[in-house]
Design a protein around this motif. Structure first.
Motif, PDB file in Angstrom:
ATOM      1  N   THR A  80       0.843  -1.215   0.000  1.00  0.00           N
ATOM      2  CA  THR A  80       0.000   0.000   0.000  1.00  0.00           C
ATOM      3  C   THR A  80       0.873   1.259   0.000  1.00  0.00           C
ATOM      4  OG1 THR A  80      -1.735  -1.187   1.194  1.00  0.00           O
ATOM      5  CG2 THR A  80      -1.819   1.216   1.257  1.00  0.00           C
ATOM      6  N   ARG A  98       2.532   1.760  -3.461  1.00  0.00           N
ATOM      7  CA  ARG A  98       1.591   2.304  -4.447  1.00  0.00           C
ATOM      8  C   ARG A  98       1.414   3.812  -4.265  1.00  0.00           C
ATOM      9  NH1 ARG A  98      -3.112  -2.385  -4.098  1.00  0.00           N
ATOM     10  NH2 ARG A  98      -2.068  -3.900  -5.496  1.00  0.00           N
ATOM     11  N   LYS A  99       1.339   4.259  -3.014  1.00  0.00           N
ATOM     12  CA  LYS A  99       1.173   5.705  -2.753  1.00  0.00           C
ATOM     13  C   LYS A  99       2.403   6.497  -3.231  1.00  0.00           C
ATOM     14  CE  LYS A  99      -0.868   9.244  -0.675  1.00  0.00           C
ATOM     15  NZ  LYS A  99       0.109  10.270  -0.892  1.00  0.00           N
ATOM     16  N   GLU A 124       2.523   6.696  -7.050  1.00  0.00           N
ATOM     17  CA  GLU A 124       1.514   7.661  -7.532  1.00  0.00           C
ATOM     18  C   GLU A 124       1.989   9.098  -7.328  1.00  0.00           C
ATOM     19  OE1 GLU A 124      -3.036   8.656  -6.252  1.00  0.00           O
ATOM     20  OE2 GLU A 124      -2.474   6.539  -6.299  1.00  0.00           O
TER      21      GLU A 124
END
Length: 563
Positions: free
Chosen positions: A206, A209-210, A213
């Motif tokens: 998680t 992914r942040k 991005e």
């Protein structure tokens, strides 16, 4: 010619038909009768005197109707009769033989020998008809009864084997179920460890992914401010989370061989077939007296309690499986049934000194009296002294399988002790010392109960030295048993002792309120410590291997099934 009238000599009636036939007893009155058994002639007055001897079965007939025994032919001289009998050669002989081959031998009249032989035949016939033949018939009947019980007895053994198998099956099932439960618990722990590891990895994914991005946004906006303040975290994520490695447990079954399985199922003792002396009976290849082989029970059962109404109880001896002789604190010996009903009571001759009791194979009671130093036989309520000791005092006694008596005794000066075997009340063996000349038994007058095992070992419970002393039939020491290392509170206190059909040795441990069961080699097998035993003293086993225990202070006899 002489003028003196000659009176003819009175000769034996066999020698001349013209002689006056006189009575063989009074020798003055003419005879009238003849006893065919004794070959004696007598007058009417002497018949009564002759018949007064009741030890013989006389057969008195008129002299004229007597059956005259015929003389046997001489074996060497066919033309002569054997009128004499040679005791040394055990044959009839004629006068010619006497002068040639039997000179100097003990001779008697052949009719005299005929009379003694006839008497012996009568005695043999009486014994065969009244004693020997009935015992054979009873033995045959006993064998038939035992054969009829075989199916039931061996059915019980088969049922016991099935029950043991079911117990093992239940125990194994319980163990397998516990093992499955353990496997399930381990599986849950394994799964929990993997879930925890998965949570950590998911959290990092998680975060990654942040960051990805955010980096794409910075590059797309070409914002100088964001670009200049950017700090790389790649180094942080290059260190991957630890991988959890869990080794699967394995089930390692034990190698179970046939011996272990047999041990778990239980052992079947070997069939014991022996021949026993049985009064007047002969030895036989088969034995019909031993009960079916049964294993020792884990929990012996109390099957009867007998109130003897003594203040103190010392000895018990089985007459049957439902009747026992008992000896208490006084001069009275009591025969009781399982309900405590008094069937017979016997008072000792002296009124004191009653020491121990035993029952013979014929069912007669024997007791020792240390006051007058005797061993006594009670037959049909009549007491007769059968052994009188000099310089020794009898203690305890037992009857053996061969109907001998074993008596343990101490010297009057308390410096010696010994076991003596009596066969027909005649001393035949003395057991006193071991191979090194040391005394086998203590010198105190404490109880020394004694028993003979089926393997002919002689077992003595010697309380003074806290040991069971076992010798073989020749008197050689086999072993001493001094108790079992256990949680018993008091020192081993052997009092009563007995043996069963499988040569187990049972001894009462009085202060520890239990019975020790040993095998024939002295190895401890187990205790009998339930059945509410209290101060067990005398012991006896019946023909079905039921144990009878005399309790010293409760004065009760307890019947216990332990096999």
């Amino acid at each position: 010619m002489s003028d003196v009238t000659q009176i003819p000599e009175m000769l034996h009636p066999q020698r001349s038909a013209q002689d006056v036939l006189l009575c063989d007893l009074c020798e003055t009155v003419p005879l009238e009768s003849n006893c065919e058994l004794c070959n004696v002639n007598f007058c009417k007055a002497c018949v009564r005197e002759h018949l007064s001897d009741s030890s013989k079965k006389h057969n008195v007939v008129s002299y004229l109707h007597r059956k005259s025994p015929s003389y046997p032919k001489c074996a060497k001289h066919a033309d002569k009769h054997g009128e004499l009998y040679c005791e040394k050669c055990d044959i009839p002989v004629c006068s010619t033989c006497v002068s040639k081959k039997h000179r100097g031998h003990n001779l008697c009249g052949v009719l005299e020998k005929f009379a003694s032989k006839t008497e012996m035949l009568q005695k043999d016939l009486k014994e065969l008809e009244s004693r020997i033949y009935p015992r054979y018939e009873k033995m045959a009947s006993d064998v038939q009864i035992e054969k009829s019980e075989l199916q039931t007895n061996y059915g019980e053994l088969t049922t016991a084997a099935d029950q043991q198998g079911e117990v093992l099956h239940q125990k194994i099932t319980a163990i397998v179920n516990r093992r499955k439960s353990n496997i399930e618990e381990v599986k849950k722990k394994h799964l929990a460890a993997l879930d925890k590891n998965t949570d950590k990895i998911t959290q990092r994914i998680t975060e990654l992914r942040k960051i990805i991005e955010d980096l794409k946004k910075i590059l797309n906006t070409k914002d100088v401010s964001l670009t200049s303040t950017y700090k790389s975290r790649n180094g942080e994520f290059r260190q991957l989370p630890p991988k959890v490695r869990v080794t699967l447990p394995s089930l390692s079954p034990s190698n179970i061989n046939k011996d272990q399985l047999n041990k778990m199922v239980g052992s079947l003792s070997s069939l014991s077939i022996t021949s026993e002396k049985h009064g007047y009976t002969m030895k036989s290849p088969e034995a019909a007296s031993s009960p079916p082989v049964k294993p020792l029970l884990d929990e012996p059962r109390l099957t009867a309690t007998i109130k003897t109404r003594y203040e103190r109880l010392f000895s018990v001896s089985c007459l049957t499986d439902e009747q026992v002789w008992t000896r208490g604190h006084n001069k009275i010996m009591k025969l009781l049934n399982l309900r405590g009903k008094l069937l017979t009571s016997i008072q000792t001759k002296t009124g004191i000194g009653l020491r121990d009791i035993t029952v013979t194979r014929d069912g007669d009671l024997v007791y020792t009296d240390d006051n007058n130093k005797t061993v006594n036989l009670v037959k049909n309520t009549q007491i007769q002294i059968v052994i009188t000791l000099r310089g020794w005092e009898p203690l305890n006694v037992c009857s053996t399988s061969s109907d001998d008596l074993l008596v343990i005794m101490i010297s009057n000066d308390r410096k010696q002790s010994k076991v003596v075997r009596y066969s027909g009340f005649t001393e035949t063996q003395t057991i006193q010392f071991d191979d090194k000349g040391r005394p086998l038994y203590s010198f105190e007058s404490y109880p020394k109960y004694i028993s003979e095992n089926r393997n002919m070992d002689i077992c003595v419970a010697d309380r003074e030295v806290n040991a069971v002393v076992v010798v073989n039939q020749s008197g050689k020491l086999r072993f001493r048993y001094t108790g079992h290392s256990s949680n018993t509170e008091e020192t081993f206190d052997p009092i009563g002792i007995t043996t069963d059909s499988q040569s187990h040795i049972l001894t009462a441990d009085s202060y520890n309120h239990c019975i020790h069961i040993l095998d024939q080699d002295g190895q401890f097998l187990r205790y009998i410590h339930n059945c509410d035993l209290h101060r067990p003293w005398g012991l006896s086993v019946d023909i079905r291997d039921n144990l009878f225990v005399a309790e010293w202070d409760t004065a009760r006899v307890k019947k216990i099934q332990y096999r």
